[in-house]
Enzyme design. Structure first.
Site, PDB file in Angstrom:
ATOM      1  CB  CYS A 174      16.939  52.567  81.810  1.00 21.72           C
ATOM      2  SG  CYS A 174      18.093  51.353  82.457  1.00 21.72           S
ATOM      3  CE  LYS A 216     -28.824  49.297  69.223  1.00 19.12           C
ATOM      4  NZ  LYS A 216     -29.146  48.098  68.421  1.00 19.12           N
ATOM      5  NE  ARG A 266     -22.458  52.989  67.679  1.00 20.30           N
ATOM      6  CZ  ARG A 266     -22.850  51.965  66.939  1.00 20.30           C
ATOM      7  NH1 ARG A 266     -23.360  50.905  67.502  1.00 20.30           N
ATOM      8  NH2 ARG A 266     -22.737  52.005  65.637  1.00 20.30           N
ATOM      9  CE1 TYR A 300      15.685  57.212  84.769  1.00 24.49           C
ATOM     10  CE2 TYR A 300      16.112  58.174  86.917  1.00 24.49           C
ATOM     11  CZ  TYR A 300      16.503  57.349  85.875  1.00 24.49           C
ATOM     12  OH  TYR A 300      17.684  56.676  85.932  1.00 24.49           O
ATOM     13  CB  SER A 334      18.861  53.334  86.351  1.00 27.54           C
ATOM     14  OG  SER A 334      18.084  53.141  85.193  1.00 27.54           O
ATOM     15  CG  HIS A 346      22.149  43.218  67.330  1.00 30.14           C
ATOM     16  ND1 HIS A 346      22.245  43.709  66.045  1.00 30.14           N
ATOM     17  CD2 HIS A 346      22.922  44.017  68.097  1.00 30.14           C
ATOM     18  CE1 HIS A 346      23.062  44.740  66.050  1.00 30.14           C
ATOM     19  NE2 HIS A 346      23.496  44.945  67.275  1.00 30.14           N
ATOM     20  N   GLY A 362     -23.201  43.541  64.670  1.00 33.40           N
ATOM     21  CA  GLY A 362     -23.591  42.340  63.931  1.00 33.40           C
ATOM     22  C   GLY A 362     -23.984  41.175  64.811  1.00 33.40           C
ATOM     23  CG  MET A 375     -30.060  38.955  66.750  1.00 29.51           C
ATOM     24  SD  MET A 375     -31.491  39.180  67.754  1.00 29.51           S
ATOM     25  CE  MET A 375     -32.190  40.653  67.055  1.00 29.51           C
ATOM     26  NE  ARG A 409     -32.928  49.881  67.483  1.00 26.70           N
ATOM     27  CZ  ARG A 409     -32.573  51.164  67.593  1.00 26.70           C
ATOM     28  NH1 ARG A 409     -33.342  52.020  68.248  1.00 26.70           N
ATOM     29  NH2 ARG A 409     -31.447  51.588  67.066  1.00 26.70           N
TER      30      ARG A 409
END
Ligand code: ADP
Ligand code: MG
Ligand code: MG
Length: 929
Positions: A880, A28, A345, A900, A812, A461, A108, A110, A99
């Site tokens: 995979c 802030k 923000r 890949y 793979s 499964h 929340g 403060m 603040r």
């Protein structure tokens, strides 16, 4: 000022603080500085740094740094100069807000103290200055109350009780109906409350007020609320350490009808649409908007109420976005026709809005395409790809299991796969509910909207199959007792019958009674475009695991660049195949088996042709049979059970036939045709045949028994001992390829061998493939192009990568098995028994079956890639395993140079985005290998 340490600067005016340094000034504070410095109208003030907070919390008695208040005084003096007011000046008082604000927003943490600087001397001045007695007394009582609560730690109810008593006495319900006299009376009572609760009078000295407030903000950093919040959201001291304090001149949105206060978003956070969005209240203070005491108005009404102010607000919004190049969530106050911005923000928004704003901001050239891609969290896309429960629904779950496959679904309960299919055919939507599922339930998965099991983990499964299909699944909901035979389930006292409506949410594992509306998934054009940008940047290709036309079609729609894993055993489980597969298993000899295989081959060929056509011209990787074959047979227990039932049935059939014969004897004169005929004459033989078959299966099941089937007779071991099975599959693949080519489809089959650990194994299968190739090429008079490769899921295969790569065109990684074999953990046992404890106690950071274990398994992979490419520089390498769909793992796969990743169809979009991000952030990826 003699203290040497006191040379540290702890306090920064908004005009000088570094707006980029959120760690020092809090989010802030940094933004208040930044806005001030780019000329946005912010009420003047200053920030006390988080360093001051940490130094304060570090001291034994909680002492402020020795000259902090000195620095604060200097800033106040400067403020007095800028505003022409005096702090504590009875005639022309400077009022302040105090603040809190740390590097990360912690809602929340403060409460903000407003109107600091009021006391019995300045109050009359405020009344005189504003000419508004009611306003002044209201401000005063608000200040006493907030100060009492926040700075002095007095509980809310001590103030709320007497406040409500007065309202009740006057017969009023709204605060707005209270008069100046009422507020004066309330202020007096509040001052008394403070005296009673603290044993001291309310501090009249404005600097004392300020000092107490600063300390209170610092203390709030170690308050329970803040600590819990940081734990919950895993906020480390690296991310935010200590809170700053922002001290700012008050502006008033509640001094009359030319005043207002509001909150806004620079774009609609629900849809992402580029429009003014927000709410405001005329004649109110900011907290009134948030607290919901009065219902605020939509911002476009400000255009009628205060046209000039609206124009300025639009300009402010454009300013903010133009500067921050990100959607902003901002707060403002209008005091007598002057607009002040109190906060800004980065805006939070849902996934759909994030995708849309990314695309539009890039098209508006507010951000680059790279930035647009980095703005979206890939995991968030999950929200867009599965139906979700209506977020408005507030229903409580009746049971909870593991979130095994995301998405939500409602349907009538059915307890077996056949019933699921019948109901589906009748147009009824069902949820398949079972203790656990087996391969032979597969048709139930197709028919059901979702699956619920009472046993098994995220890799049971049910979970794996459902995920592959993109169907919602809740697994291991242990609170549910399923009684399949009685067609009912029990949850505590609640009994569920077949046909009862339930809803499951696979995203969190909740199970609800009745039907809850769902919000359908939306693969929007915006997402399509964004992902096409991702594909341009990514180096990894994204393939999908798919074994049916449906999932291949879905994968294709989601942008899969091929199929990275087709598990042929899934095809065996379909209802028209299973009897053939069983015949193949039960075969007495090779000849017998060949006969069953000859009937299976055209069916497999058909399946492959379908997949090739859907994916053409993209590659389709087909894995030869992997699981131990006993998985296609029922369990020993079940068979014993069934045989017993059939024996009973045989007795019954005999009994009925005896009855019939007796009846015919007794009623010789009557027309025998009138008698009922429950069983055809052949009934007995039929039952005998069934018993014989089941007994044969039982013998086979006993013969195939293995102590540890996952390490037993499976994968390539199976292919070597029953070469005719692999031969049939290879033939089906190559015939399908040849036929598709003839039909004009460009196909790229890849044949993949599971569970390989030696080069000889791979060669053995390669020989079969070469043999079949010669055959098929001759038969179809064509040249076949395809690849031959190996799964890498055994540690020895990693060590022999160089040798295997001489035989294989591609590797793979099957990282599920590779993780099991690297850890010597069986996944099911690990997840059910000790992994949760391991994670809780940080023995393992993550579940290695969900997030690739980069340090161990990953290292093996890295070595494998390097050694493999040494002997075969063109070696294509992919993954995979399930982890292949997870952004963190994808980042790693990019890093070690895979070609890949392959994941389930619904994760393809996530993987596409993650692959682009992996490329864009590769320089920051510093994992040591
Ligand atoms: P939070 O972090 O909870 O949003 P803030 O510090 O933003 O807390 O304060 C809450 C509200 O108090 C603000 O939305 C604003 O309406 C009001 N407020 C804070 N500072 C001032 C000020 N200087 N003048 C007027 N109102 C203020
Ligand atoms: Mg705020
Ligand atoms: Mg495997």
């Amino acid at each position: 000022m003699t203290d040497h340490a006191s040379t540290t600067t702890y306090v920064y005016s908004f005009k000088e603080g570094n707006g980029k340094n959120k760690k020092l000034l809090g989010g802030k504070g940094a933004n208040l500085c930044e806005m001030t410095q780019i000329g946005i109208n912010v009420p003047p003030g200053f920030v006390i740094s988080t360093e001051a907070c940490l130094s304060y919390l570090d001291t034994h008695n909680h002492d402020l740094p020795s000259d902090l208040m000195e620095q604060v005084r200097k800033q106040i003096t400067a403020l007095e100069k800028t505003t022409g007011k005096g702090f504590g000046d009875a005639e022309n008082m400077l009022l302040l807000s105090v603040r809190s604000g740390s590097a990360l927003s912690m809602p929340g943490m403060m409460d903000t103290i407003l109107n600091l600087g009021l006391n019995s001397k300045t109050l009359p001045g405020l009344i005189k200055q504003t000419g508004n007695e009611r306003f002044a007394w209201d401000a005063y009582r608000r200040f006493i109350q907030l100060f009492g609560k926040v700075a002095l730690g007095i509980s809310d109810e001590k103030f709320d009780k007497p406040f409500d008593l007065i309202k009740k006495r006057e017969g009023l319900t709204e605060d707005t109906e209270l008069s100046a006299d009422h507020f004066r009376e309330i202020s007096d009572i509040f001052l008394e409350v403070i005296r009673n609760e603290t044993g001291k009078p309310f501090p009249e000295d404005v600097y004392e007020q300020l000092q107490l407030s600063i300390k209170a903000v610092f203390n709030s950093w170690m308050g329970k609320r803040a600590i819990d919040y940081r734990r919950e959201f895993k906020i480390t001291t690296d991310m935010a350490n200590g809170t700053a304090v922002n001290i700012q001149t008050m502006v008033f949105g509640n001094m009359g009808d030319d005043c207002a206060t509001g909150v806004g978003f620079t774009r609609n956070p629900g849809t992402g649409e580029n429009v003014m969005f927000g709410e405001f209240l005329i004649n109110a203070q900011g907290e009134d908007v948030v607290a919901g005491i009065r219902t605020p108005k939509p911002v476009h009404e400000l255009e009628q109420d205060m046209p000039q102010m609206y124009r300025e607000l639009v300009a402010l919004r454009d300013r903010l976005e133009g500067h921050y190049r990100e959607v902003q969530d901002y707060e403002y106050t209008i005091e007598k026709g002057v607009l002040f911005c109190l906060q800004t923000r980065d805006g939070k928004m849902n996934a759909a809005a994030r995708v849309r704003t990314s695309l539009e901001m890039a098209n508006e050239e507010l951000i680059t395409r790279d930035q647009a891609l980095l703005r979206v969290d890939p995991e968030e896309l999950e929200q867009l790809l599965h139906p979700r429960l209506d977020p408005e629904s507030k229903q409580m779950p009746i049971a909870q299991g593991l979130p095994a496959s995301p998405g939500a679904a409602s349907g009538q309960i059915v307890f077996d796969a056949d019933r699921a299919e019948l109901s589906r055919d009748d147009g009824i939507e069902v949820i398949l509910v079972r203790e656990e599922t087996k391969p032979e339930d597969i048709h139930g998965f197709f028919a059901a909207e979702g699956v619920l099991t009472s046993r098994g983990g995220k890799t049971s499964h049910a979970a794996v199959v459902a995920r592959g299909m993109g169907k919602p699944c809740v697994a291991g909901a242990e609170g549910i007792e399923v009684d399949v035979e009685k067609h009912m389930a029990r949850i505590g006292d609640t009994v569920l019958h077949e046909g009862d409506m339930i809803t499951i949410d696979g995203a969190n594992g909740n199970v609800y009674l009745g039907e809850i509306d769902t919000v359908p998934p939306r693969f929007s054009d915006e997402l399509r475009t964004l992902l096409s940008w991702a594909d341009e940047i990514a180096e990894l290709k994204i393939m999908s695991n798919a074994d049916t036309i449906d999932s291949a079609t879905q994968a294709s729609d989601y942008g899969a660049m091929g199929i990275g894993l087709c598990r042929t055993e899934r095809m065996f489980n379909a209802q028209d195949r299973l009897p053939l597969v069983i015949d193949m298993i039960l075969a007495k000899d090779k000849l017998d088996r060949q006969e069953a295989l000859d009937r299976l081959r055209p069916i497999q060929r058909g399946d492959f042709k379908d997949l090739f056509k859907v994916m053409s011209p993209r590659p389709v990787t087909i894995r030869l049979l992997d699981p131990p074959i006993h998985e296609f047979l029922p369990s020993e227990k079940q068979l014993e059970h069934e045989i017993e039932h059939l024996q009973h049935l045989k007795d019954t059939v005999e009994g009925v036939n005896d009855l019939m014969n007796t009846m015919q004897l007794l009623r010789r004169e009557a027309d025998a045709k009138e008698l009922p005929k429950p069983f055809a004459p052949g009934g007995r033989e039929l039952v005998d045949a069934a018993i014989a078959k089941k007994q044969q299966m039982l013998l086979k099941v006993r013969e195939l028994f293995e102590v540890n089937p996952m390490l037993g007779h499976r994968g390539v071991r199976l292919g070597i001992t029953y070469p005719e099975i692999y031969e049939m599959q290879v033939r089906a693949v190559l015939e399908a390829a040849a036929e598709c080519s003839k039909e004009g489809f460009d196909v790229q089959p890849e044949i993949m061998v599971p569970q390989v650990c030696t080069g000889q194994e791979l060669l053995w299968v390669k020989n079969i493939v070469d043999q079949v190739r010669i055959d098929i090429e001759a038969k179809y008079d064509t040249k076949l192009k395809f690849k031959f490769g190996s799964m890498i899921e055994v540690v020895r295969a990693c060590m022999r990568a160089g040798r295997l790569a001489e035989i294989a065109d591609f590797f793979s990684f099957g990282t599920n098995d590779l993780t099991q074999s690297s850890f010597s953990f069986s996944r099911e046992d690990a997840e059910n028994k000790f992994l949760p404890l391991y994670e809780e106690n940080n023995i393992l950071e993550d579940n290695p079956f969900e997030t690739l274990d980069v340090k161990g398994v990953g290292r093996l992979m890295d070595i494998t890639v390097k050694w493999g490419r040494k002997t075969n520089p063109d070696l294509k390498v992919g993954i995979c395993g399930e982890q292949g769909g997870h952004p963190e793992s994808i980042r790693f796969c990019h890093r070690i140079g895979l070609n890949y990743v392959s994941c389930s169809a619904p994760r393809v979009p996530i993987a596409r985005l993650a692959a682009a991000q992996a490329k864009l952030t590769e320089k920051d990826y510093l994992t040591d290998l």
